[in-house]
Design a protein around this motif. Structure first.
Motif, PDB file in Angstrom:
ATOM      1  N   THR A 104       0.825  -1.205   0.000  1.00 50.27           N
ATOM      2  CA  THR A 104       0.000   0.000   0.000  1.00 50.27           C
ATOM      3  C   THR A 104       0.860   1.256   0.000  1.00 50.27           C
ATOM      4  OG1 THR A 104      -1.788  -1.133   1.176  1.00 50.27           O
ATOM      5  CG2 THR A 104      -1.776   1.265   1.257  1.00 50.27           C
ATOM      6  N   SER A 105       1.909   1.250   0.804  1.00 54.24           N
ATOM      7  CA  SER A 105       2.789   2.412   0.896  1.00 54.24           C
ATOM      8  C   SER A 105       3.501   2.685  -0.425  1.00 54.24           C
ATOM      9  CB  SER A 105       3.813   2.189   2.012  1.00 54.24           C
ATOM     10  OG  SER A 105       4.721   3.266   2.081  1.00 54.24           O
ATOM     11  N   GLU A 106       4.005   1.626  -1.063  1.00 53.68           N
ATOM     12  CA  GLU A 106       4.703   1.792  -2.339  1.00 53.68           C
ATOM     13  C   GLU A 106       3.762   2.311  -3.419  1.00 53.68           C
ATOM     14  OE1 GLU A 106       8.034   1.373  -3.052  1.00 53.68           O
ATOM     15  OE2 GLU A 106       8.170   1.299  -0.870  1.00 53.68           O
ATOM     16  N   LEU A 107       2.559   1.760  -3.484  1.00 46.83           N
ATOM     17  CA  LEU A 107       1.587   2.229  -4.463  1.00 46.83           C
ATOM     18  C   LEU A 107       1.163   3.664  -4.166  1.00 46.83           C
ATOM     19  CD1 LEU A 107      -0.644  -0.942  -4.833  1.00 46.83           C
ATOM     20  CD2 LEU A 107       0.820   0.050  -6.591  1.00 46.83           C
ATOM     21  N   GLY A 108       1.082   4.003  -2.879  1.00 42.04           N
ATOM     22  CA  GLY A 108       0.739   5.371  -2.506  1.00 42.04           C
ATOM     23  C   GLY A 108       1.760   6.371  -3.002  1.00 42.04           C
ATOM     24  N   ARG A 109       3.035   5.995  -2.943  1.00 48.06           N
ATOM     25  CA  ARG A 109       4.077   6.883  -3.454  1.00 48.06           C
ATOM     26  C   ARG A 109       3.953   7.071  -4.965  1.00 48.06           C
ATOM     27  NH1 ARG A 109       7.351   5.173   0.995  1.00 48.06           N
ATOM     28  NH2 ARG A 109       7.931   3.178   0.054  1.00 48.06           N
ATOM     29  N   LEU A 110       3.615   5.999  -5.658  1.00 50.61           N
ATOM     30  CA  LEU A 110       3.405   6.114  -7.099  1.00 50.61           C
ATOM     31  C   LEU A 110       2.247   7.055  -7.404  1.00 50.61           C
ATOM     32  CD1 LEU A 110       3.720   2.596  -8.775  1.00 50.61           C
ATOM     33  CD2 LEU A 110       5.196   4.573  -9.058  1.00 50.61           C
ATOM     34  N   GLY A 111       1.151   6.880  -6.664  1.00 56.85           N
ATOM     35  CA  GLY A 111      -0.021   7.710  -6.888  1.00 56.85           C
ATOM     36  C   GLY A 111       0.219   9.169  -6.563  1.00 56.85           C
ATOM     37  N   ALA A 112       1.039   9.429  -5.559  1.00 56.97           N
ATOM     38  CA  ALA A 112       1.353  10.810  -5.202  1.00 56.97           C
ATOM     39  C   ALA A 112       2.173  11.482  -6.293  1.00 56.97           C
ATOM     40  CB  ALA A 112       2.102  10.848  -3.869  1.00 56.97           C
ATOM     41  N   ALA A 113       3.086  10.723  -6.898  1.00 57.74           N
ATOM     42  CA  ALA A 113       3.937  11.277  -7.953  1.00 57.74           C
ATOM     43  C   ALA A 113       3.161  11.448  -9.257  1.00 57.74           C
ATOM     44  CB  ALA A 113       5.149  10.380  -8.176  1.00 57.74           C
ATOM     45  N   GLU A 114       2.261  10.511  -9.551  1.00 58.50           N
ATOM     46  CA  GLU A 114       1.488  10.550 -10.789  1.00 58.50           C
ATOM     47  C   GLU A 114       0.036  10.205 -10.454  1.00 58.50           C
ATOM     48  OE1 GLU A 114       3.303   8.686 -14.248  1.00 58.50           O
ATOM     49  OE2 GLU A 114       5.112   8.362 -13.071  1.00 58.50           O
ATOM     50  N   PRO A 115      -0.791  11.211 -10.151  1.00 58.59           N
ATOM     51  CA  PRO A 115      -2.157  10.972  -9.685  1.00 58.59           C
ATOM     52  C   PRO A 115      -3.022  10.149 -10.629  1.00 58.59           C
ATOM     53  CG  PRO A 115      -1.511  13.249  -9.276  1.00 58.59           C
ATOM     54  CD  PRO A 115      -0.423  12.639 -10.091  1.00 58.59           C
ATOM     55  N   ALA A 116      -2.740  10.183 -11.944  1.00 61.33           N
ATOM     56  CA  ALA A 116      -3.567   9.430 -12.893  1.00 61.33           C
ATOM     57  C   ALA A 116      -3.197   7.953 -12.936  1.00 61.33           C
ATOM     58  CB  ALA A 116      -3.438  10.024 -14.295  1.00 61.33           C
ATOM     59  N   MET A 117      -2.118   7.574 -12.245  1.00 54.47           N
ATOM     60  CA  MET A 117      -1.612   6.202 -12.352  1.00 54.47           C
ATOM     61  C   MET A 117      -2.646   5.176 -11.903  1.00 54.47           C
ATOM     62  SD  MET A 117       1.048   4.206 -13.056  1.00 54.47           S
ATOM     63  CE  MET A 117       2.478   5.296 -12.995  1.00 54.47           C
ATOM     64  N   MET A 118      -3.186   5.335 -10.685  1.00 55.85           N
ATOM     65  CA  MET A 118      -4.122   4.352 -10.164  1.00 55.85           C
ATOM     66  C   MET A 118      -5.406   4.332 -10.974  1.00 55.85           C
ATOM     67  SD  MET A 118      -3.820   2.141  -7.842  1.00 55.85           S
ATOM     68  CE  MET A 118      -4.888   0.734  -8.052  1.00 55.85           C
ATOM     69  N   LYS A 119      -5.816   5.496 -11.450  1.00 59.54           N
ATOM     70  CA  LYS A 119      -7.021   5.555 -12.263  1.00 59.54           C
ATOM     71  C   LYS A 119      -6.829   4.793 -13.568  1.00 59.54           C
ATOM     72  CE  LYS A 119     -10.598   8.866 -13.531  1.00 59.54           C
ATOM     73  NZ  LYS A 119     -10.983  10.300 -13.531  1.00 59.54           N
ATOM     74  N   LEU A 120      -5.641   4.900 -14.144  1.00 58.77           N
ATOM     75  CA  LEU A 120      -5.343   4.156 -15.368  1.00 58.77           C
ATOM     76  C   LEU A 120      -5.344   2.660 -15.096  1.00 58.77           C
ATOM     77  CD1 LEU A 120      -4.520   4.127 -18.346  1.00 58.77           C
ATOM     78  CD2 LEU A 120      -2.139   4.347 -17.612  1.00 58.77           C
ATOM     79  N   VAL A 121      -4.788   2.255 -13.965  1.00 60.54           N
ATOM     80  CA  VAL A 121      -4.776   0.833 -13.603  1.00 60.54           C
ATOM     81  C   VAL A 121      -6.204   0.300 -13.521  1.00 60.54           C
ATOM     82  CG1 VAL A 121      -4.262  -0.799 -11.749  1.00 60.54           C
ATOM     83  CG2 VAL A 121      -2.561   0.908 -12.402  1.00 60.54           C
ATOM     84  N   VAL A 122      -7.089   1.033 -12.852  1.00 59.33           N
ATOM     85  CA  VAL A 122      -8.467   0.571 -12.688  1.00 59.33           C
ATOM     86  C   VAL A 122      -9.208   0.610 -14.015  1.00 59.33           C
ATOM     87  CG1 VAL A 122     -10.652   1.016 -11.511  1.00 59.33           C
ATOM     88  CG2 VAL A 122      -8.508   1.268 -10.268  1.00 59.33           C
ATOM     89  N   THR A 123      -8.979   1.654 -14.806  1.00 57.30           N
ATOM     90  CA  THR A 123      -9.614   1.734 -16.124  1.00 57.30           C
ATOM     91  C   THR A 123      -9.220   0.551 -16.991  1.00 57.30           C
ATOM     92  OG1 THR A 123      -9.679   4.159 -16.056  1.00 57.30           O
ATOM     93  CG2 THR A 123      -9.838   3.134 -18.217  1.00 57.30           C
ATOM     94  N   ALA A 124      -7.936   0.194 -16.973  1.00 60.30           N
ATOM     95  CA  ALA A 124      -7.470  -0.965 -17.737  1.00 60.30           C
ATOM     96  C   ALA A 124      -8.137  -2.239 -17.239  1.00 60.30           C
ATOM     97  CB  ALA A 124      -5.955  -1.076 -17.641  1.00 60.30           C
ATOM     98  N   ARG A 125      -8.291  -2.349 -15.913  1.00 56.28           N
ATOM     99  CA  ARG A 125      -8.926  -3.539 -15.325  1.00 56.28           C
ATOM    100  C   ARG A 125     -10.382  -3.638 -15.771  1.00 56.28           C
ATOM    101  NH1 ARG A 125     -10.682  -7.665 -14.312  1.00 56.28           N
ATOM    102  NH2 ARG A 125     -10.709  -8.855 -12.369  1.00 56.28           N
ATOM    103  N   ILE A 126     -11.089  -2.528 -15.775  1.00 57.74           N
ATOM    104  CA  ILE A 126     -12.502  -2.533 -16.181  1.00 57.74           C
ATOM    105  C   ILE A 126     -12.632  -2.873 -17.658  1.00 57.74           C
ATOM    106  CG2 ILE A 126     -14.541  -1.083 -16.497  1.00 57.74           C
ATOM    107  CD1 ILE A 126     -13.657   0.449 -13.966  1.00 57.74           C
ATOM    108  N   ASP A 127     -11.849  -2.221 -18.504  1.00 64.81           N
ATOM    109  CA  ASP A 127     -11.920  -2.491 -19.937  1.00 64.81           C
ATOM    110  C   ASP A 127     -11.567  -3.943 -20.244  1.00 64.81           C
ATOM    111  OD1 ASP A 127     -12.719   0.039 -20.598  1.00 64.81           O
ATOM    112  OD2 ASP A 127     -10.728   0.763 -21.136  1.00 64.81           O
ATOM    113  N   HIS A 128     -10.561  -4.468 -19.546  1.00 64.12           N
ATOM    114  CA  HIS A 128     -10.155  -5.850 -19.772  1.00 64.12           C
ATOM    115  C   HIS A 128     -11.259  -6.811 -19.319  1.00 64.12           C
ATOM    116  CE1 HIS A 128      -7.366  -9.169 -20.297  1.00 64.12           C
ATOM    117  NE2 HIS A 128      -7.753  -9.632 -19.124  1.00 64.12           N
TER     118      HIS A 128
END
Length: 224
Positions: A104-128
């Motif tokens: 969770t902490s590592e992913l949080g750092r990614l999301g803080a640096a690039e806010p669209a990152m997690m949204k892209l991950v979820v969008t890809a999951r939904i489309d897939h």
């Protein structure tokens, strides 16, 4: 798919725009595509919209990426590599609780640096999941997330951290569901909220898991 067209090293293609900074332009296009797809989904993120957001012409965009699918796969492959790095760091912890917190902490750092990152991950999951746009890179992201939880729970069972009779697969599925639910919550249900709110929700979930979630006995339903 055209995964070999342009490597990260920024190789030349015929017709490269004169005087352009190849790698910087490529990064700008990728950032614009990431944000556009995260906001609109893959289907609605046309080359024209991406080019406008990147501030480049359509011919320039086609110079770097032949197709939208190639561009999308490049984005998802990068995301997958980053998620895998987070999972590898977390896997080095010595207990399930610490592994979950580290992931969770590592992913949080990614999301803080690039806010669209997690949204892209979820969008890809939904489309897939909808089977409309089945990309190998999207499948790999899903497999990486679920593989982390499968391995973490299996290790915890071997260490005796789980109560006797616990079904490791059910625990892993629950944790995966929490991951995707938290990602959806952070990316779509709370737009404009500070990025640190998502890790705070994750911390509360970990606290509930520490306490047993439903630690007391459930009473009978009250009569109405």
């Amino acid at each position: 798919m055209h995964n070999e067209t342009l490597a990260v090293t920024g190789g030349r293609k015929r017709g490269r725009p004169a005087g352009s900074d190849s790698e910087q332009t490529r990064r700008t296009i990728l950032a614009a595509a990431r944000d556009t797809i995260a906001e609109r989904g893959y289907r609605a993120a046309t080359f024209q919209l991406i080019a406008q957001r990147a501030g480049v012409s359509r011919p320039t965009l086609h110079y770097y990426f032949d197709t939208r699918e190639e561009l999308y796969d490049t984005l998802l492959a990068d995301v997958c590599a980053r998620v895998r790095q987070c999972a590898e760091v977390a896997a080095g912890e010595g207990s399930l609780r610490r592994q979950l917190a580290a992931f969770t902490s590592e992913l949080g750092r990614l999301g803080a640096a690039e806010p669209a990152m997690m949204k892209l991950v979820v969008t890809a999951r939904i489309d897939h999941h909808r089977a409309q746009y089945r990309h190998d890179a999207a499948a790999e992201i899903v497999a990486t997330v679920h593989g982390f939880y499968d391995a973490a729970v299996a290790d915890a069972a071997r260490r005796g951290e789980l109560p006797a009779g616990t079904d490791p697969r059910a625990v892993s599925d629950m944790l995966s569901a929490l991951f995707w639910g938290l990602g959806f919550h952070a990316g779509f249900l709370t737009p404009g909220t500070p990025v640190h709110n998502a890790p705070e929700v994750a911390r509360q979930l970990l606290a509930l898991l520490d306490g047993g979630l439903l630690n007391g006995s459930l009473g009978a339903p009250s009569a109405t």
